[in-house]
Write a protein that holds these residues in place. Sequence first.
Motif: not given
Length: 179
Positions: A17-41
């Motif tokens: 599931d890793l690729a799909a989970l990373t894609d989901i999380y990266n959406h929030y990294v790139r597009e929102t302030a809902l996570t404070f990570d700033t660089d996609p994984f």
Amino acid sequence: MPNTRTEVLVRPGTDGDLAALTDIYNHYVRETALTFDTDPFTPERRLPWLRSHPEDGPHRLLVAQDVRIVGPASILGYATSSAFRPKAAYATSVEVSVYCAPSATGRGIGTRLYSSLFEALAGEDLHRAYAGITQPNDASVRLHERFDFRHVGTYAEVGRKFGAYWDVAWYEKRLGPQS
């Protein structure tokens, strides 16, 4: 008329599931302030996170999968319980979070994930769950309140992303036997 109902299976997350989970999380990294990570994984950089959530124990990763779809697009979202803080006295507390694929928001997927997560955690030696919610986020507040989280405080302007400062409201939920 074809059946367009989503058939959701909630199950433990796996390496597959890793690729799909990373894609989901990266959406929030790139597009929102809902996570404070700033660089996609990359999936490789995200692997230690996935592996820190075994199938049992207090730190879990559950995924929601549309069983009618094959491949990464079948992953609709995920929920985790993670260590709250690294010191030993915090071991009976967890921080929880839920992320849904952008196409899966507003469809009850977060509710299904949290229901399954808290059911799975019921037998663990846990006392409290905590959730930090970047403000504003009414949908997340409603989700957490639906699961009996209560607001315990807000860190004002604690994170800076997209050139703005963001507040994080903290919510708490009692777990385990009601003593």
